[in-house]
Design an enzyme around this catalytic site. Structure first.
Site, PDB file in Angstrom:
ATOM      1  CB  CYS A   1      16.013  17.367  28.196  1.00 34.40           C
ATOM      2  SG  CYS A   1      16.664  17.041  26.577  1.00 34.40           S
TER       3      CYS A   1
ATOM      4  CD1 TRP B   1      20.205  10.865  27.115  1.00 33.79           C
ATOM      5  CD2 TRP B   1      18.641  10.813  25.514  1.00 33.79           C
ATOM      6  NE1 TRP B   1      20.149   9.584  26.619  1.00 33.79           N
ATOM      7  CE2 TRP B   1      19.204   9.520  25.647  1.00 33.79           C
ATOM      8  CE3 TRP B   1      17.636  11.006  24.570  1.00 33.79           C
ATOM      9  CZ2 TRP B   1      18.791   8.439  24.868  1.00 33.79           C
ATOM     10  CZ3 TRP B   1      17.235   9.933  23.797  1.00 33.79           C
ATOM     11  CH2 TRP B   1      17.808   8.672  23.947  1.00 33.79           C
TER      12      TRP B   1
ATOM     13  CG  ASN C   1      12.147  17.668  29.134  1.00 32.08           C
ATOM     14  OD1 ASN C   1      12.402  16.841  28.263  1.00 32.08           O
ATOM     15  ND2 ASN C   1      11.644  17.348  30.309  1.00 32.08           N
ATOM     16  N   GLY C   2      11.614  18.035  25.688  1.00 29.14           N
ATOM     17  CA  GLY C   2      10.525  17.509  24.868  1.00 29.14           C
ATOM     18  C   GLY C   2      10.936  17.466  23.411  1.00 29.14           C
TER      19      GLY C   2
ATOM     20  NE  ARG D   1      14.661  14.598  33.559  1.00 30.63           N
ATOM     21  CZ  ARG D   1      13.347  14.555  33.766  1.00 30.63           C
ATOM     22  NH1 ARG D   1      12.893  14.292  34.961  1.00 30.63           N
ATOM     23  NH2 ARG D   1      12.495  14.781  32.797  1.00 30.63           N
TER      24      ARG D   1
ATOM     25  CG  HIS E   1      11.214 -25.570  20.774  1.00 33.36           C
ATOM     26  ND1 HIS E   1      10.760 -26.682  20.101  1.00 33.36           N
ATOM     27  CD2 HIS E   1      10.739 -25.680  22.042  1.00 33.36           C
ATOM     28  CE1 HIS E   1      10.018 -27.425  20.920  1.00 33.36           C
ATOM     29  NE2 HIS E   1       9.994 -26.837  22.103  1.00 33.36           N
TER      30      HIS E   1
ATOM     31  CD  GLU F   1      13.448  -6.136  35.929  1.00 34.50           C
ATOM     32  OE1 GLU F   1      13.036  -5.916  34.790  1.00 34.50           O
ATOM     33  OE2 GLU F   1      14.072  -5.293  36.591  1.00 34.50           O
TER      34      GLU F   1
ATOM     35  CE  LYS G   1      15.034   5.530  37.616  1.00 34.32           C
ATOM     36  NZ  LYS G   1      15.122   4.080  37.827  1.00 34.32           N
TER      37      LYS G   1
ATOM     38  CD  GLU H   1      18.662  -1.445  32.949  1.00 36.69           C
ATOM     39  OE1 GLU H   1      17.912  -1.907  33.795  1.00 36.69           O
ATOM     40  OE2 GLU H   1      18.393  -0.390  32.337  1.00 36.69           O
TER      41      GLU H   1
ATOM     42  CE  LYS I   1      17.138  -3.773  36.079  1.00 35.73           C
ATOM     43  NZ  LYS I   1      15.789  -3.284  36.218  1.00 35.73           N
TER      44      LYS I   1
HETATM   45  C1  AGP Z   1      14.863  -0.629  33.819  1.00 38.72           C
HETATM   46  O1  AGP Z   1      15.962  -0.906  34.572  1.00 38.72           O
HETATM   47  C2  AGP Z   1      14.903   0.454  32.881  1.00 38.72           C
HETATM   48  N1  AGP Z   1      15.745   1.494  33.154  1.00 38.72           N
HETATM   49  C3  AGP Z   1      13.687   0.699  31.999  1.00 38.72           C
HETATM   50  O2  AGP Z   1      13.357  -0.495  31.396  1.00 38.72           O
HETATM   51  C4  AGP Z   1      12.419   1.322  32.641  1.00 38.72           C
HETATM   52  O3  AGP Z   1      11.808   0.397  33.471  1.00 38.72           O
HETATM   53  C5  AGP Z   1      11.473   1.778  31.522  1.00 38.72           C
HETATM   54  O4  AGP Z   1      12.108   2.783  30.770  1.00 38.72           O
HETATM   55  C6  AGP Z   1      10.151   2.282  32.031  1.00 38.72           C
HETATM   56  O5  AGP Z   1      10.293   3.411  32.836  1.00 38.72           O
HETATM   57  P1  AGP Z   1       9.107   3.900  33.765  1.00 38.72           P
HETATM   58  O6  AGP Z   1       8.884   2.835  34.787  1.00 38.72           O
HETATM   59  O7  AGP Z   1       9.602   5.173  34.369  1.00 38.72           O
HETATM   60  O8  AGP Z   1       7.910   4.080  32.897  1.00 38.72           O
END
Ligand code: AGP
Length: 609
Positions: free
Chosen positions: A2, A77, A103-104, A27, A507, A484, A604, A491, A488
């Site tokens: 949110c 959200w 928000n929260g 967000r 394994h 990583e 985000k 997602e 990427k």
């Molecule tokens: C990565 O592409 C993500 N969107 C996600 O894993 C992100 O890194 C994670 O939610 C942590 O967020 P932050 O770095 O704002 O704490």
């Protein structure tokens, strides 16, 4: 997740609120709404889905709000209750005379609802609407807005950022918060609040974070802050240190591509400002050598991509400084009975600085006596404020949900920390540390080399477009880079992808490799090259479609190399290789016609546990 925005001033409010909400879109949200103080009453407009739907709803109502110069807005959200109009914010009470955005998460909303006996009055399934009811009850009791909010907030359990307006109380917005962020700024156009400075940074380069458990009374010319005992509070003024245009796409089709391409510059900024006389220097970050001298072990806490940066940090610190490093997923940390004590240095890594799991884990570690250092991108964010020490990555605003430049600048900070720690702990002498720093300074150019050849990667991406599954294999230092890269790809392209330490594949998982299965192989470590080549051959002999990314000096006739990575010392390959794989994920997603910047179901800023 949110996001909140609020404005009171001398300009038409609706455009300002809608622009602010648009900036907060990154967000993640599934409904939106605004409440505007109009001459006769407060008007509320809400819509499900994209902000454009709210814009469409506003069309035709201009006469109602044309002259309005005060209001609050929200993107939601969904957590408690589906994304419906009734659940969308703002929430109202007292026939619309009191309006709240939140928000929260309110943890005790059911208990409050039962104690107030209002189950039948509530229109939504949210945890938020009860806040409006609660404040309204207190307002009827005290006939004073501030008192009503303070007494209500005292009853709330959980995390919250609130903006509240009352009809008939003049042009004032009230704001308060616990954990969830609110930033405020003043400009000649009026006063503004938002969940993130990106929404209001265009109005003033000076802003402040509203201190927790204080109340702000926001009028056109002033923002007055008091603690709950009525004492004035003077917050620290922060200065925006990025160009506000950094929050635009700058001609790129997606923020993600723009942010990938910004990496040489932001790496230079993050690294160069911390090198003095060829030595790593963290004095401007107020980090003294004592912090490293006194630490016997390190615990890194983070989520997702930020945790992968921690895994790179572990490799570097353990190899070069010879100190044990544990890397924890923040969401598991407090339930794992972690072994930490007064000589543990806890390093929290977070782009947003608001990830609730990381924040809670940090507080837990602090209670156990550990010293804490945060690697954060957003100035004044909750994790930055909570931590004993903070180093800011200078990535600038990162809008795409998929983190790219924040990650590589986090890794750059780990290089700097490693160098300073190794020097302090006498694991590297002067020559050793200056050589390390010289190699580090080469990273931006290596990344530039990859970006200049992005179309080569675009062609490779075509091989993955029809895939449902991919595997990524690499050894040693390459393995965390593949974790990583794999995240990427998942997602933003919705292709299932798993990263494996190459030796582990046989394994079990090799059972899934058959004719045409895409396998991305990364090879940058000289001492592991022979073993990696034999692992690549293992999957080739099962007819996998292998796409190999290899460092120039490791390219061999034995296997095909699809993309040649620039020549750079083994300890520094993590940055260029991940940039190449970020581009691979990016092109798969954009060629599939997906919304690269806003992948489904993702937010985000993750502010719920
Ligand atoms: C990565 O592409 C993500 N969107 C996600 O894993 C992100 O890194 C994670 O939610 C942590 O967020 P932050 O770095 O704002 O704490």
């Amino acid at each position: 997740m949110c996001g909140i925005v609020g404005y009171v001033g001398n300009k038409p409010v609706v455009d300002i609120l809608m622009d602010g909400l648009e900036q907060l879109e990154y967000r993640g949200y599934d409904s939106s709404g605004i409440a505007v103080m109009c001459p006769e009453d407060i008007k509320v407009y809400k819509a499900i889905g994209k902000l454009q739907n709210l814009r469409d709803k506003l069309r035709g109502h201009e006469k109602e709000f044309n002259t309005s110069t005060m209001g609050i807005g929200h993107i939601r959200w969904a957590t408690h209750g589906a994304p419906t109009l009734l659940n969308a914010h703002p929430h109202t009470c007292n026939c619309g005379r009191l309006v709240v955005v939140h928000n929260g998460i309110i943890e005790n909303y059911e208990a409050l609802r039962d104690s107030l006996g209002v189950e039948n009055e509530l229109k939504s399934e949210t945890d938020s609407e009860i806040i409006a009811v609660l404040i309204d009850r207190q307002y009827k009791k005290y006939k004073n807005c501030e008192k009503a909010i303070i007494e209500s907030v005292k009853m709330l359990q959980g995390t919250f950022a609130l903006a509240i307006i009352f009809d008939g109380e003049g042009d004032k917005i009230y704001a308060t918060r616990n954990v969830s962020p609110i930033v405020c700024c003043k400009s000649e156009k009026g006063s503004l609040i938002a969940s993130d400075i990106i929404a209001i940074g265009q109005y003033s380069e000076n802003y402040f974070v509203l201190p927790e458990m204080t109340i702000a009374k926001i009028t056109r010319d002033d923002i007055e802050i008091k603690d709950f005992a009525g004492n004035s509070v003077c917050p620290e003024i922060l200065k925006l240190d990025w160009d506000i245009n950094a929050g635009t796409k700058g001609g790129f089709p997606f923020y993600m591509e723009k942010e990938i391409c910004e990496q040489p510059d932001v790496l230079r900024k993050t690294i160069n400002s911390r090198i003095k006389n060829s030595l790593p220097d963290l004095s401007e970050d107020k980090i003294s050598d004592e912090l490293f001298e006194n630490c016997t072990d390190i615990t890194v806490i983070a989520c997702g991509t930020a945790m992968h940066a921690g895994l790179i940090g572990k490799h570097l610190i353990e190899n070069i400084c010879e100190i044990p490093v544990n890397v924890y997923m923040a969401s598991e940390f407090i339930y794992s009975n972690p072994i930490i004590n007064k000589s543990t240095l806890v390093i929290c890594v977070s782009q947003s600085g608001e990830t609730i799991d990381t924040l809670e884990a940090l507080k837990y570690a602090q209670k156990k006596g550990a010293k804490s250092l945060a690697i954060v991108n957003v100035k004044g964010s909750s994790i930055a404020m909570q931590s004993d020490y903070v180093i800011y990555t200078q990535a600038g605003p990162e809008i795409a949900v998929a983190s790219t430049k924040a990650y590589t600048t986090q890794v750059a900070i780990f290089y700097l920390l490693t160098a300073r720690m190794a020097y302090t702990k006498k694991k590297l002498n002067y020559e050793g540390v200056t050589k390390f720093i010289d190699e580090l300074a080469k990273l931006p150019d290596a990344v530039e080399n990859i970006i200049a050849r992005k179309e080569e990667i675009h062609l490779l991406a075509k091989k993955l477009l029809a895939s449902e599954h991919t595997f990524m294999i690499g050894r040693g230092f390459d393995y965390p880079s593949l974790l990583e890269a794999s995240l990427k790809l998942k997602e933003i392209s919705y292709i299932h992808s798993e990263a494996f330490a190459s030796g582990e594949l046989k394994h079990g998982t090799i059972a899934l490799i058959s004719k045409g299965t895409p396998v991305i192989a990364l090879m940058t470590q000289r001492y592991l090259a022979a073993k990696q080549i034999s692992n690549i051959k293992e999957v080739m002999s099962r007819k996998a479609e292998v796409i190999t990314f290899a460092k120039k000096s490791l390219v061999t006739k034995d296997i095909n190399c699809d993309f040649v990575l620039p020549e750079i010392d083994d300890d520094f390959t993590a940055v260029p290789s991940v940039v190449a794989l970020q581009l691979l994920a990016y092109y798969v997603s954009s060629d599939k016609g997906l919304d690269v910047d806003k992948p489904r179901n993702l937010a985000k800023v993750v502010t719920v546990e």
